[in-house]
Motif scaffolding. Structure first.
Motif, PDB file in Angstrom:
ATOM      1  N   THR A   1       0.818  -1.213   0.000  1.00  0.00           N
ATOM      2  CA  THR A   1       0.000   0.000   0.000  1.00  0.00           C
ATOM      3  C   THR A   1       0.854   1.266   0.000  1.00  0.00           C
ATOM      4  O   THR A   1       0.341   2.351  -0.251  1.00  0.00           O
ATOM      5  N   LYS A   2       2.138   1.120   0.236  1.00  0.00           N
ATOM      6  CA  LYS A   2       3.030   2.274   0.284  1.00  0.00           C
ATOM      7  C   LYS A   2       3.449   2.728  -1.124  1.00  0.00           C
ATOM      8  O   LYS A   2       3.471   3.914  -1.409  1.00  0.00           O
ATOM      9  N   CYS A   3       3.768   1.749  -2.003  1.00  0.00           N
ATOM     10  CA  CYS A   3       4.263   2.135  -3.329  1.00  0.00           C
ATOM     11  C   CYS A   3       3.503   1.493  -4.487  1.00  0.00           C
ATOM     12  O   CYS A   3       3.716   1.867  -5.630  1.00  0.00           O
ATOM     13  N   GLY A   4       2.652   0.508  -4.204  1.00  0.00           N
ATOM     14  CA  GLY A   4       1.876  -0.113  -5.262  1.00  0.00           C
ATOM     15  C   GLY A   4       2.527  -1.300  -5.939  1.00  0.00           C
ATOM     16  O   GLY A   4       1.936  -1.907  -6.826  1.00  0.00           O
ATOM     17  N   HIS A   5       3.755  -1.650  -5.530  1.00  0.00           N
ATOM     18  CA  HIS A   5       4.431  -2.814  -6.107  1.00  0.00           C
ATOM     19  C   HIS A   5       3.705  -4.081  -5.667  1.00  0.00           C
ATOM     20  O   HIS A   5       3.252  -4.186  -4.531  1.00  0.00           O
ATOM     21  N   SER A   6       3.584  -5.059  -6.566  1.00  0.00           N
ATOM     22  CA  SER A   6       2.888  -6.293  -6.212  1.00  0.00           C
ATOM     23  C   SER A   6       3.702  -7.514  -6.624  1.00  0.00           C
ATOM     24  O   SER A   6       4.563  -7.444  -7.506  1.00  0.00           O
ATOM     25  N   GLU A   7       3.413  -8.613  -5.965  1.00  0.00           N
ATOM     26  CA  GLU A   7       4.027  -9.904  -6.258  1.00  0.00           C
ATOM     27  C   GLU A   7       2.935 -10.960  -6.266  1.00  0.00           C
ATOM     28  O   GLU A   7       1.928 -10.836  -5.560  1.00  0.00           O
ATOM     29  N   GLU A   8       3.141 -12.013  -7.048  1.00  0.00           N
ATOM     30  CA  GLU A   8       2.173 -13.093  -7.172  1.00  0.00           C
ATOM     31  C   GLU A   8       2.784 -14.409  -6.727  1.00  0.00           C
ATOM     32  O   GLU A   8       4.001 -14.594  -6.793  1.00  0.00           O
ATOM     33  N   SER A   9       1.921 -15.317  -6.303  1.00  0.00           N
ATOM     34  CA  SER A   9       2.360 -16.641  -5.890  1.00  0.00           C
ATOM     35  C   SER A   9       1.245 -17.643  -6.144  1.00  0.00           C
ATOM     36  O   SER A   9       0.065 -17.315  -5.984  1.00  0.00           O
ATOM     37  N   PHE A  10       1.611 -18.847  -6.539  1.00  0.00           N
ATOM     38  CA  PHE A  10       0.633 -19.919  -6.692  1.00  0.00           C
ATOM     39  C   PHE A  10       0.124 -20.334  -5.321  1.00  0.00           C
ATOM     40  O   PHE A  10       0.867 -20.317  -4.345  1.00  0.00           O
ATOM     41  N   GLY A  11      -1.146 -20.710  -5.239  1.00  0.00           N
ATOM     42  CA  GLY A  11      -1.737 -21.134  -3.975  1.00  0.00           C
ATOM     43  C   GLY A  11      -2.435 -19.985  -3.282  1.00  0.00           C
ATOM     44  O   GLY A  11      -2.191 -18.813  -3.572  1.00  0.00           O
ATOM     45  N   THR A  12      -3.311 -20.337  -2.333  1.00  0.00           N
ATOM     46  CA  THR A  12      -4.082 -19.298  -1.637  1.00  0.00           C
ATOM     47  C   THR A  12      -3.951 -19.393  -0.124  1.00  0.00           C
ATOM     48  O   THR A  12      -4.657 -18.710   0.601  1.00  0.00           O
ATOM     49  N   ASP A  13      -3.034 -20.216   0.360  1.00  0.00           N
ATOM     50  CA  ASP A  13      -2.907 -20.402   1.805  1.00  0.00           C
ATOM     51  C   ASP A  13      -1.767 -19.562   2.378  1.00  0.00           C
ATOM     52  O   ASP A  13      -1.129 -18.778   1.678  1.00  0.00           O
ATOM     53  N   GLU A  14      -1.522 -19.720   3.660  1.00  0.00           N
ATOM     54  CA  GLU A  14      -0.548 -18.884   4.371  1.00  0.00           C
ATOM     55  C   GLU A  14       0.864 -18.929   3.776  1.00  0.00           C
ATOM     56  O   GLU A  14       1.505 -17.877   3.662  1.00  0.00           O
ATOM     57  N   PRO A  15       1.391 -20.104   3.401  1.00  0.00           N
ATOM     58  CA  PRO A  15       2.738 -20.098   2.809  1.00  0.00           C
ATOM     59  C   PRO A  15       2.828 -19.253   1.533  1.00  0.00           C
ATOM     60  O   PRO A  15       3.853 -18.615   1.287  1.00  0.00           O
ATOM     61  N   SER A  16       1.774 -19.223   0.751  1.00  0.00           N
ATOM     62  CA  SER A  16       1.767 -18.407  -0.467  1.00  0.00           C
ATOM     63  C   SER A  16       1.791 -16.926  -0.122  1.00  0.00           C
ATOM     64  O   SER A  16       2.489 -16.139  -0.771  1.00  0.00           O
ATOM     65  N   LEU A  17       1.039 -16.538   0.900  1.00  0.00           N
ATOM     66  CA  LEU A  17       1.048 -15.146   1.346  1.00  0.00           C
ATOM     67  C   LEU A  17       2.418 -14.754   1.889  1.00  0.00           C
ATOM     68  O   LEU A  17       2.927 -13.660   1.610  1.00  0.00           O
ATOM     69  N   LYS A  18       3.028 -15.643   2.656  1.00  0.00           N
ATOM     70  CA  LYS A  18       4.365 -15.361   3.204  1.00  0.00           C
ATOM     71  C   LYS A  18       5.404 -15.240   2.095  1.00  0.00           C
ATOM     72  O   LYS A  18       6.315 -14.425   2.175  1.00  0.00           O
ATOM     73  N   ARG A  19       5.264 -16.063   1.057  1.00  0.00           N
ATOM     74  CA  ARG A  19       6.184 -15.979  -0.071  1.00  0.00           C
ATOM     75  C   ARG A  19       6.062 -14.615  -0.745  1.00  0.00           C
ATOM     76  O   ARG A  19       7.067 -13.992  -1.095  1.00  0.00           O
ATOM     77  N   CYS A  20       4.842 -14.139  -0.922  1.00  0.00           N
ATOM     78  CA  CYS A  20       4.635 -12.817  -1.512  1.00  0.00           C
ATOM     79  C   CYS A  20       5.268 -11.723  -0.653  1.00  0.00           C
ATOM     80  O   CYS A  20       5.890 -10.795  -1.180  1.00  0.00           O
ATOM     81  N   ALA A  21       5.123 -11.836   0.659  1.00  0.00           N
ATOM     82  CA  ALA A  21       5.735 -10.852   1.559  1.00  0.00           C
ATOM     83  C   ALA A  21       7.247 -10.863   1.409  1.00  0.00           C
ATOM     84  O   ALA A  21       7.894  -9.809   1.356  1.00  0.00           O
ATOM     85  N   TYR A  22       7.823 -12.052   1.311  1.00  0.00           N
ATOM     86  CA  TYR A  22       9.274 -12.177   1.112  1.00  0.00           C
ATOM     87  C   TYR A  22       9.683 -11.532  -0.213  1.00  0.00           C
ATOM     88  O   TYR A  22      10.668 -10.782  -0.273  1.00  0.00           O
ATOM     89  N   LEU A  23       8.931 -11.820  -1.277  1.00  0.00           N
ATOM     90  CA  LEU A  23       9.265 -11.253  -2.578  1.00  0.00           C
ATOM     91  C   LEU A  23       9.110  -9.740  -2.591  1.00  0.00           C
ATOM     92  O   LEU A  23       9.909  -9.038  -3.234  1.00  0.00           O
ATOM     93  N   LEU A  24       8.108  -9.205  -1.894  1.00  0.00           N
ATOM     94  CA  LEU A  24       7.970  -7.751  -1.800  1.00  0.00           C
ATOM     95  C   LEU A  24       9.201  -7.136  -1.152  1.00  0.00           C
ATOM     96  O   LEU A  24       9.707  -6.102  -1.607  1.00  0.00           O
TER      97      LEU A  24
END
Length: 67
Positions: free
Chosen positions: A28-51
């Motif tokens: 929400t700070k700069c608008g950069h986004s990342e994608e990951s396969f799956g919809t569970d917690e590990p996928s969300l954590k992977r996106c956070a890592y990639l951000l």
């Protein structure tokens, strides 16, 4: 460095054998986004890592990723 909120969208991604459910997490700070396969917690954590790793501003933020 600090905690940054994000938005989460559930998207369909192109996989090797067709469409796969996934998530897109956007800073929400700069608008950069990342994608990951799956919809569970590990996928969300992977996106956070990639951000954090791919921040276009070179910042080392921690991202609050909630479904």
């Amino acid at each position: 460095m600090g905690y940054v909120s994000t938005t989460t969208d559930y998207v369909d991604l192109d996989g090797d054998y067709g469409t796969v459910e996934g998530v897109e997490v956007t800073c929400t700070k700069c608008g950069h986004s990342e994608e990951s396969f799956g919809t569970d917690e590990p996928s969300l954590k992977r996106c956070a890592y990639l951000l954090r790793e791919n921040c276009p501003r070179g910042e080392s933020n921690y991202y609050d990723v909630n479904p």
